[in-house]
Design a protein around this motif. Structure first.
Motif, short mmCIF file in Angstrom:
data_model
loop_
_atom_site.label_atom_id
_atom_site.label_comp_id
_atom_site.label_asym_id
_atom_site.label_seq_id
_atom_site.Cartn_x
_atom_site.Cartn_y
_atom_site.Cartn_z
N UNK A 39 6.32 3.94 1.60
CA UNK A 39 6.21 2.77 2.49
C UNK A 39 7.54 2.02 2.58
N UNK B 124 -4.91 12.99 -8.67
CA UNK B 124 -4.08 14.20 -8.65
C UNK B 124 -2.61 13.88 -8.91
N UNK C 66 -14.44 6.56 -1.17
CA UNK C 66 -13.89 5.54 -0.27
C UNK C 66 -12.72 4.78 -0.88
N UNK C 67 -12.81 4.60 -2.20
CA UNK C 67 -11.78 3.86 -2.91
C UNK C 67 -10.39 4.46 -2.74
N UNK C 68 -10.32 5.77 -2.55
CA UNK C 68 -9.02 6.41 -2.36
C UNK C 68 -8.38 5.96 -1.04
N UNK D 299 -2.77 11.88 -0.16
CA UNK D 299 -3.90 11.47 -1.00
C UNK D 299 -5.15 12.32 -0.74
N UNK E 177 0.62 -0.48 -10.54
CA UNK E 177 0.82 0.15 -9.23
C UNK E 177 0.90 -0.89 -8.12
N UNK F 193 -9.15 3.13 0.47
CA UNK F 193 -8.86 1.70 0.36
C UNK F 193 -7.59 1.45 -0.44
N UNK F 194 -7.42 2.18 -1.54
CA UNK F 194 -6.22 1.99 -2.35
C UNK F 194 -4.97 2.35 -1.53
N UNK F 195 -5.04 3.44 -0.78
CA UNK F 195 -3.91 3.83 0.07
C UNK F 195 -3.63 2.75 1.10
N UNK F 196 -4.73 2.26 1.66
CA UNK F 196 -4.64 1.24 2.70
C UNK F 196 -3.93 -0.03 2.19
N UNK F 197 -4.38 -0.54 1.04
CA UNK F 197 -3.78 -1.80 0.56
C UNK F 197 -2.34 -1.58 0.07
N UNK F 198 -2.00 -0.33 -0.28
CA UNK F 198 -0.62 -0.08 -0.68
C UNK F 198 0.29 0.07 0.54
N UNK F 199 -0.31 0.12 1.71
CA UNK F 199 0.50 0.15 2.93
C UNK F 199 0.76 1.55 3.47
N UNK F 200 0.11 2.58 2.90
CA UNK F 200 0.30 3.93 3.42
C UNK F 200 -0.31 4.04 4.82
N UNK G 178 -9.57 -5.43 4.21
CA UNK G 178 -10.39 -4.27 3.88
C UNK G 178 -11.72 -4.42 4.60
N UNK H 281 -8.82 -3.01 -7.88
CA UNK H 281 -10.23 -2.77 -7.61
C UNK H 281 -11.05 -2.68 -8.90
N UNK I 215 -9.45 3.02 -8.68
CA UNK I 215 -8.99 3.79 -7.52
C UNK I 215 -7.58 4.33 -7.69
N UNK J 188 -4.93 7.44 -8.03
CA UNK J 188 -4.91 8.75 -7.39
C UNK J 188 -5.01 9.81 -8.49
N UNK K 146 0.08 9.37 6.17
CA UNK K 146 0.51 9.48 4.77
C UNK K 146 -0.68 9.59 3.84
#
Lengths: 255, 213
Positions: A117, A103, B112-114, B132, A161, B116-123, A52, A95, A99, A101, B127
């Motif tokens: 994924x 929606x 930003x957290x949205x 998101x 998650x 980062x969360x997508x990123x660490x989940x591998x999206x 990150x 986190x 964080x 989602x 995607x």
């Protein structure tokens, strides 16, 4: 055999050294707690482990695969995006601010990454998700939306998650710092259960109690350095370094 | 009353043209704005700079002038577009620029957290955007978008300057022909009816997005 090896990690922000050549090896099944004052670099260090944040120098190896290492000039060079994506998938991340989602329903939050994924089968992903929700005590909230849940519940969803991707290592970045005190317990309980199942965990935390009870190893960081590390009782009950003593003094006094 | 009724066929013809231009513009500018906003936020410098330039030009000059450039200007260099097509091109290019900026602000308002969360989940980046960021962005930009859409229905009146018989031009022709002000009142009522529909539509859209906060 280490599941994670971070060697001589160095990072600079503008004109400050944030991480000064620190190293950390984690064994499979080990629970490592990282404590230290704010600004000590502990969160940055954790965030570097799954890219990150990027590092300027050093080597990170996860599950036997090198994600980043130094070139001949001693500058960190990362592997290609595809390799990195694969390597990072071994790490789950929780986190401070959840964080989730907003929606998506709780169930959709858990199913999103497995479907997109891993291209998992929908029914399979749903079953896994429901089992994980049960495990974190939220079996009845699958169809809720994050805003309908308390902070503690949201954080438990976030843990589920991350687990849905079946990671080898779970990283927690101050998972209870945004919670009201009465809600930290339920999150820490889920983390304790995970530790008991021999999940490898790296936890940046202010919860000295949790570190003492659950962590196999406690690391005290200050000013971008690992000042002291050892078993929980060594570091927390019998610290050797003045800086550790001073920090523990202020933290314990505040309670 | 009889007079108003006699006006209606002519005015409705004009309204049909107005609505055609309105819907054609929306159908193209709404998605194109998203593409432009993503390009505007691109880390690829040339694309980013080009979008800034594009947005500057199309927000920085009157829409009427852009209409003249595309209808008359292109004619001078040998590309002659049909009036209506020229109007559609001008409106789409102009509105995409405005919408792009609205979308951009919407995307940048997402925590930003949205990412980062997508990123660490591998999206993947795509995607993350598709599943998101964009869905959350649309909810946030609905109010400013409804503003733009209402502006658009009124801006369509500008095309009478290049001789397209839309609603306002129809009213003006009738008013001059009959020496009466009534056609303008009828036109106003028509515009108000259309904007009322738009408002209701956006109210409904916003309520559909109400399921989360």
């Amino acid at each position: 055999m280490y599941i994670l090896q971070a060697t001589n990690i160095y990072k600079r922000f503008q004109h400050t050294d944030v991480l000064k050549d620190i190293s950390l090896n984690v064994e499979k099944g080990e629970v490592v707690a990282i404590i230290g004052p704010s600004g000590s670099g502990k969160s940055t260090f954790l965030r570097c482990l799954n890219r990150l944040e990027t590092i300027d120098r050093g080597q990170i190896e996860i599950g036997g695969e090198i994600m980043v290492s130094n070139n001949a000039d001693g500058k960190a060079v990362y592997r290609g995006e595809k390799d990195i994506a694969r390597i990072r998938r071994k790490m789950g991340m929780v986190f401070q601010n959840f964080n989730l989602f907003p929606h998506k329903s709780v169930l959709e939050n858990l199913m999103m990454a497995p479907l997109l994924v891993n291209k998992s089968d929908v029914n399979e992903a749903r079953d896994t998700a429901l089992a994980l929700l049960k495990k974190v005590g939220l079996a009845n909230n699958a169809d809720s939306y994050p805003f309908e849940l308390s902070g503690g519940m949201q954080q438990r969803v976030a843990i589920a998650r991350a687990l849905a991707m079946n990671p080898a290592i779970m990283c927690f970045d101050e998972p209870t710092s945004a919670l009201d005190p009465e809600l930290t317990g339920e999150v820490l309980k889920v983390m304790k259960d995970l530790a008991q199942e021999r999940m490898t965990m790296i936890v940046v935390t202010h919860e000295i109690g949790f570190a003492r009870e659950v962590a196999h190893r406690v690391i005290f960081m200050d000013d971008g350095l690992i000042v002291e590390q050892g078993t929980a009782s060594e570091v927390l009950l019998n610290p050797q370094q003045d800086r550790t003593k001073a920090f523990l003094g202020t933290v314990l006094m505040a309670r | 009353m009889e007079y108003i009724a006699s006006l209606l066929p002519f005015m409705l013809e004009g309204t049909a043209v107005t609505l055609q231009l309105f819907f054609l513009t929306l159908v193209m500018a709404l998605p194109l704005g998203v593409v432009f906003a993503v390009a505007r936020l691109s880390k690829f410098k040339p694309l980013n700079v080009f979008m800034q330039f594009y947005i500057w030009v199309f927000r920085g000059t009157p829409l009427l002038l852009q209409l003249f450039f595309i209808y008359f200007g292109l004619g001078i260099i040998g590309i002659s577009l049909d009036r209506f097509l020229a109007a559609v091109v001008a409106f789409v290019l102009n509105y995409s620029a405005y919408l792009a900026e609205i979308y951009r602000s919407g995307m940048q308002s997402i925590d930003r957290g949205q990412f980062e969360a997508s990123d660490v989940l591998g999206l993947s980046r795509w995607q993350t955007l598709r599943h998101i960021i964009l869905p959350q962005m649309f909810k946030r930009v609905l109010p400013p978008i409804s503003n733009e859409v209402i502006n658009l229905i009124k801006d369509t009146a500008l095309v009478y300057a290049i001789g397209i018989s839309e609603l306002l031009r129809a009213a003006k022709i009738a008013a001059l022909r009959d020496y009466l002000f009534v056609p303008f009142i009828v036109a106003a009522v028509f515009y108000l009816i259309m904007t009322a529909f738009i408002q209701q539509f956006f109210k409904w859209l916003e309520s559909r997005y109400d399921y989360y906060r």
